[in-house]
Enzyme design. Structure first.
Site, short mmCIF file in Angstrom:
data_model
loop_
_atom_site.label_atom_id
_atom_site.label_comp_id
_atom_site.label_asym_id
_atom_site.label_seq_id
_atom_site.Cartn_x
_atom_site.Cartn_y
_atom_site.Cartn_z
N ASN A 105 0.87 -1.17 0.00
CA ASN A 105 0.00 0.00 0.00
C ASN A 105 0.91 1.22 0.00
OD1 ASN A 105 -1.78 2.04 0.41
ND2 ASN A 105 -2.44 1.40 2.47
N LYS A 123 0.10 4.23 -0.33
CA LYS A 123 -0.54 5.43 0.25
C LYS A 123 -0.30 6.63 -0.67
CE LYS A 123 -0.20 3.23 4.71
NZ LYS A 123 -0.12 3.34 6.16
N HIS A 133 -9.50 1.46 4.65
CA HIS A 133 -8.25 1.63 5.41
C HIS A 133 -8.49 2.59 6.56
CE1 HIS A 133 -4.15 2.65 6.43
NE2 HIS A 133 -3.79 1.55 5.79
N GLU A 160 -6.84 4.95 7.67
CA GLU A 160 -6.55 6.37 7.37
C GLU A 160 -7.72 7.01 6.64
OE1 GLU A 160 -2.79 5.58 5.48
OE2 GLU A 160 -1.95 5.08 7.44
N GLU A 201 -5.42 -4.64 10.54
CA GLU A 201 -4.39 -3.60 10.72
C GLU A 201 -4.67 -2.85 12.01
OE1 GLU A 201 -2.45 -2.59 6.67
OE2 GLU A 201 -4.04 -1.16 7.04
N GLY A 246 2.61 2.42 10.83
CA GLY A 246 3.59 3.50 10.69
C GLY A 246 4.31 3.85 11.98
N SER A 291 3.48 -2.04 10.37
CA SER A 291 4.93 -2.13 10.56
C SER A 291 5.52 -3.49 10.19
CB SER A 291 5.30 -1.74 12.00
OG SER A 291 4.92 -0.41 12.26
P1 13P Z 1 3.05 0.49 7.69
O1 13P Z 1 3.56 -0.79 7.09
O2 13P Z 1 3.78 1.71 7.23
O3 13P Z 1 2.92 0.39 9.18
O4 13P Z 1 1.55 0.69 7.13
C1 13P Z 1 0.66 -0.35 7.22
C2 13P Z 1 -0.54 -0.01 6.43
O5 13P Z 1 -1.29 0.90 6.78
C3 13P Z 1 -0.79 -0.78 5.20
O6 13P Z 1 -2.06 -0.53 4.70
#
Ligand code: 13P
Length: 255
Positions: free
Chosen positions: A24, A26, A109, A111, A181, A187, A219
Site C-alpha cells: 500500500n 498510500k 483503510h 486512514e 491492521e 507506521g 509495521s
Molecule cells: P506500515 O507498514 O507503514 O505500518 O503501514 C501499514 C498499512 O497501513 C498498510 O495498509
C-alpha cells in the site's frame, strides 16, 4: 512454532489460501518514482507460490498497467466509489479502475476512516461494488490503541466485520481478502506480536471462511515477516512504509 508452520502449510495446501503480499503505497510515488520502483522490483525472481500486488495512488495506475502487463505482479487502487457514475466530485468508479486493468482495491483503510469519514456502512457498499466489478477487495479492519488498552479489540473488529460483511454469500466471502491492521501498529514501528496478530486473525476467521485470506498490516518489515507468516491464520501482509523501496519489499515478498 513448528506445529504452527505445519498448520500454515495445511492452510495453503488444503484450503488453497495462496499467500498474498500487498504493497500500500498510500500518498507516495510520482510516475517517475513508480517506474523506477517497478523496473528494479521486476529484476528480482519472485517465489512462484505466492501472489504479489501493488496498490498505488490513482495517478500511477496507467504506468502500472503499462509496466506490469504480462508479469505475475498484480495491481490495484487504494479506494473507489461504490456508485457507477454521477455527481461525486473527486471520486473514482469501478469502471474507471477496470479500464486501467486493476484487479484489487483496498477498502476501509483506517486512514480513510479517520480522514474521509469512511464507515462500516460505506465499506459494506464498496465490497459489493468491488465484487460486482470482479475486483478482489482488501477490506481493512483494526482497533485503536485506546480500544486495545481497554481490551475491546475483539468486539471492535467483530462489529466492523458484522456490518461490513453483512449479506455476503459464502462464495463471496471466499473471494474477499480481510486485512487486520491494528491502528497502533501502522507506521509506528511497533508491530503486533505474532501471537497478538494470530489471536485476532482467529477471531476474524470465525466471521469469514477457511478460504478467505486474512492479511496482517502494521509495521511489517523484512525482519518480522517470517514469524508473522508462520501463524496459522496469517495469509499475507499489507505493507506500507516497507513497500516503498523495492529492495525492502522484495525481501518481504520472498520471505
Ligand atoms: P506500515 O507498514 O507503514 O505500518 O503501514 C501499514 C498499512 O497501513 C498498510 O495498509
Amino acid at each position: 512454532m513448528i506445529i504452527l508452520s505445519i498448520k500454515r502449510l495445511y492452510a495453503i495446501l488444503y484450503f488453497m489460501r495462496i499467500p498474498l503480499l500487498a504493497a500500500n503505497w498510500k500518498m507516495n510515488k510520482t510516475n517517475a518514482e513508480a517506474e523506477d520502483f517497478i523496473q528494479k522490483f521486476l529484476k528480482n525472481e519472485i517465489n512462484s507460490d505466492r501472489e504479489v500486488v501493488l496498490c498505488g495512488p490513482y495517478t500511477v495506475l496507467s504506468k502500472m498497467q503499462e509496466l506490469l502487463a504480462g508479469t505475475k505482479v498484480g495491481y490495484g487502487a487504494q479506494n473507489f466509489h461504490w456508485e457507477e457514475s454521477g455527481a461525486y466530485t473527486g471520486e473514482i468508479s469501478a469502471d474507471m479502475l477496470q479500464e486501467l486493468g486493476c484487479s484489487y482495491v483496498i477498502i476501509g483503510h483506517s486512514e480513510r476512516r479517520r480522514d474521509n469519514n469512511e464507515t462500516d456502512e460505506t465499506v459494506h457498499s464498496k465490497i459489493f461494488a468491488a465484487l460486482d466489478a470482479d475486483f478482489v477487495p482488501i477490506v481493512c479492519v483494526g482497533e485503536s490503541l485506546i480500544q486495545r488498552k481497554n481490551n475491546e479489540m475483539v468486539t471492535v473488529v467483530e462489529n466492523q466485520l458484522k456490518v461490513a460483511l453483512d449479506g455476503l454469500s459464502n462464495e463471496q466471502l471466499s473471494k474477499i481478502v480481510v486485512a487486520y491492521e491494528p491502528i497502533w501498529a501502522i507506521g509506528t514501528g511497533e508491530t503486533a506480536t505474532p501471537e497478538q496478530a494470530q489471536e485476532m486473525h482467529a477471531v476474524i476467521r470465525k466471521q469469514v471462511n477457511e478460504e478467505t485470506r486474512i492479511l496482517y498490516g502494521g509495521s511489517v518489515k523484512p525482519d518480522n515477516v517470517v514469524e508473522l507468516m508462520q501463524q496459522a491464520d496469517i495469509d499475507g501482509a499489507l505493507v506500507g512504509g516497507a513497500s516503498l523501496k523495492s529492495e525492502d519489499f522484495i525481501q518481504i515478498v520472498n520471505y
